[in-house]
Design a protein around this motif. Structure first.
Motif, short mmCIF file in Angstrom:
data_model
loop_
_atom_site.label_atom_id
_atom_site.label_comp_id
_atom_site.label_asym_id
_atom_site.label_seq_id
_atom_site.Cartn_x
_atom_site.Cartn_y
_atom_site.Cartn_z
N ILE A 19 0.84 -1.21 0.00
CA ILE A 19 0.00 0.00 0.00
C ILE A 19 0.87 1.25 0.00
O ILE A 19 0.59 2.21 -0.73
N THR A 20 1.93 1.24 0.78
CA THR A 20 2.85 2.39 0.83
C THR A 20 3.49 2.61 -0.54
O THR A 20 3.62 3.76 -1.00
N ILE A 21 3.91 1.55 -1.19
CA ILE A 21 4.52 1.66 -2.53
C ILE A 21 3.51 2.23 -3.51
O ILE A 21 3.85 3.10 -4.33
N MET A 22 2.28 1.76 -3.47
CA MET A 22 1.26 2.25 -4.39
C MET A 22 0.99 3.73 -4.17
O MET A 22 0.84 4.50 -5.12
N ILE A 23 0.94 4.14 -2.91
CA ILE A 23 0.72 5.57 -2.60
C ILE A 23 1.90 6.39 -3.11
O ILE A 23 1.72 7.46 -3.71
N THR A 24 3.10 5.89 -2.88
CA THR A 24 4.31 6.60 -3.33
C THR A 24 4.32 6.71 -4.84
O THR A 24 4.66 7.76 -5.40
N LEU A 25 3.97 5.62 -5.52
CA LEU A 25 3.92 5.67 -6.98
C LEU A 25 2.87 6.65 -7.47
O LEU A 25 3.10 7.37 -8.45
N SER A 26 1.73 6.68 -6.84
CA SER A 26 0.70 7.63 -7.27
C SER A 26 1.16 9.05 -6.98
O SER A 26 0.93 9.96 -7.78
N HIS A 31 3.53 14.02 -9.02
CA HIS A 31 4.65 14.97 -9.09
C HIS A 31 5.22 15.05 -10.50
O HIS A 31 5.54 16.14 -10.99
N LEU A 32 5.33 13.92 -11.16
CA LEU A 32 5.85 13.90 -12.52
C LEU A 32 4.93 14.67 -13.45
O LEU A 32 5.40 15.44 -14.30
N ARG A 33 3.64 14.51 -13.30
CA ARG A 33 2.69 15.27 -14.12
C ARG A 33 2.82 16.77 -13.88
O ARG A 33 2.79 17.56 -14.82
N SER A 34 2.98 17.15 -12.62
CA SER A 34 3.11 18.59 -12.33
C SER A 34 4.42 19.15 -12.89
O SER A 34 4.46 20.28 -13.39
N ILE A 35 5.49 18.36 -12.83
CA ILE A 35 6.79 18.80 -13.40
C ILE A 35 6.67 18.95 -14.90
O ILE A 35 7.15 19.93 -15.49
N LEU A 36 6.04 17.99 -15.56
CA LEU A 36 5.87 18.07 -17.01
C LEU A 36 5.00 19.26 -17.41
O LEU A 36 5.28 19.91 -18.42
N LYS A 37 3.97 19.56 -16.64
CA LYS A 37 3.13 20.74 -16.92
C LYS A 37 3.97 22.01 -16.82
O LYS A 37 3.86 22.92 -17.64
N TYR A 38 4.81 22.09 -15.76
CA TYR A 38 5.67 23.26 -15.57
C TYR A 38 6.64 23.41 -16.74
O TYR A 38 6.84 24.52 -17.26
N LEU A 39 7.27 22.29 -17.15
CA LEU A 39 8.21 22.35 -18.27
C LEU A 39 7.50 22.75 -19.55
O LEU A 39 8.03 23.53 -20.35
N HIS A 40 6.30 22.23 -19.76
CA HIS A 40 5.54 22.57 -20.96
C HIS A 40 5.17 24.05 -20.97
O HIS A 40 5.22 24.71 -22.02
#
Length: 167
Positions: A19-26, A31-40
């Motif tokens: 469960i911890t791994i799944m939460i971390t991955l989500s 975070h990856l989506r927000s970084i990509l939005k910022y870069l875009h």
């Protein structure tokens, strides 16, 4: 023996880890989506900042660093203590180079003289008597030749030369 309690605690621990791994991955994907939005959103700004930084580095910072390294190297190379240690070695090496150069010059001069003498001999026109002498094998000594061993008899005719002529 594994008890039922140990097995339950082990399973609950594994479930908690998953469960911890799944939460971390989500969270990581968020975070990856927000970084990509910022870069875009700011891509050109980032490109210009990187290009400006590279230009400043290549035009101002790198030459300054090169100048500082060069001056430091010069100070170390001209340090009186270092020069005092290296001077005798440098003189010894230069003397050795001079000896080798002199030896090579002498060898080159000898080789040049030898080639010149060979060239003169090659270009020299031989008299008919010399040609005849060489056809006969060139044994004996020539008149006026001081390099050949002269016999004890007058006229340059000895027992050894007579024996060679008879054979």
């Amino acid at each position: 023996p594994i008890s039922n309690y140990n097995l339950q605690s082990y399973l609950s621990l594994c479930i908690a880890i998953i469960i911890t791994i799944m939460i971390t991955l989500s969270d990581a994907s968020t975070h990856l989506r927000s970084i990509l939005k910022y870069l875009h959103k700011n891509a050109w700004t980032i490109v210009f900042i990187i290009a400006g930084a590279y230009f400043c580095y290549s035009q101002f910072i790198d030459p300054l660093l090169h100048k500082l390294r060069t001056s430091r190297s010069y100070k170390q190379a001209t340090d009186p203590n270092r020069v005092a240690v290296l001077t005798p070695d440098m003189q010894r090496v230069r003397e050795r180079q001079q000896e080798l150069a002199a030896k090579r010059a002498i060898e080159a001069e000898e080789e040049r003289k030898q080639k010149l003498a060979e060239e003169r001999e090659r270009k020299r026109v031989k008299s008919p008597e010399e040609e005849r002498w060489e056809k006969l094998g060139g044994e004996g000594s020539r008149l006026g030749d001081t390099t050949a061993a002269s016999s004890s008899e007058a006229g340059g005719v000895g027992e050894a030369s007579l024996r060679r002529r008879r054979a």
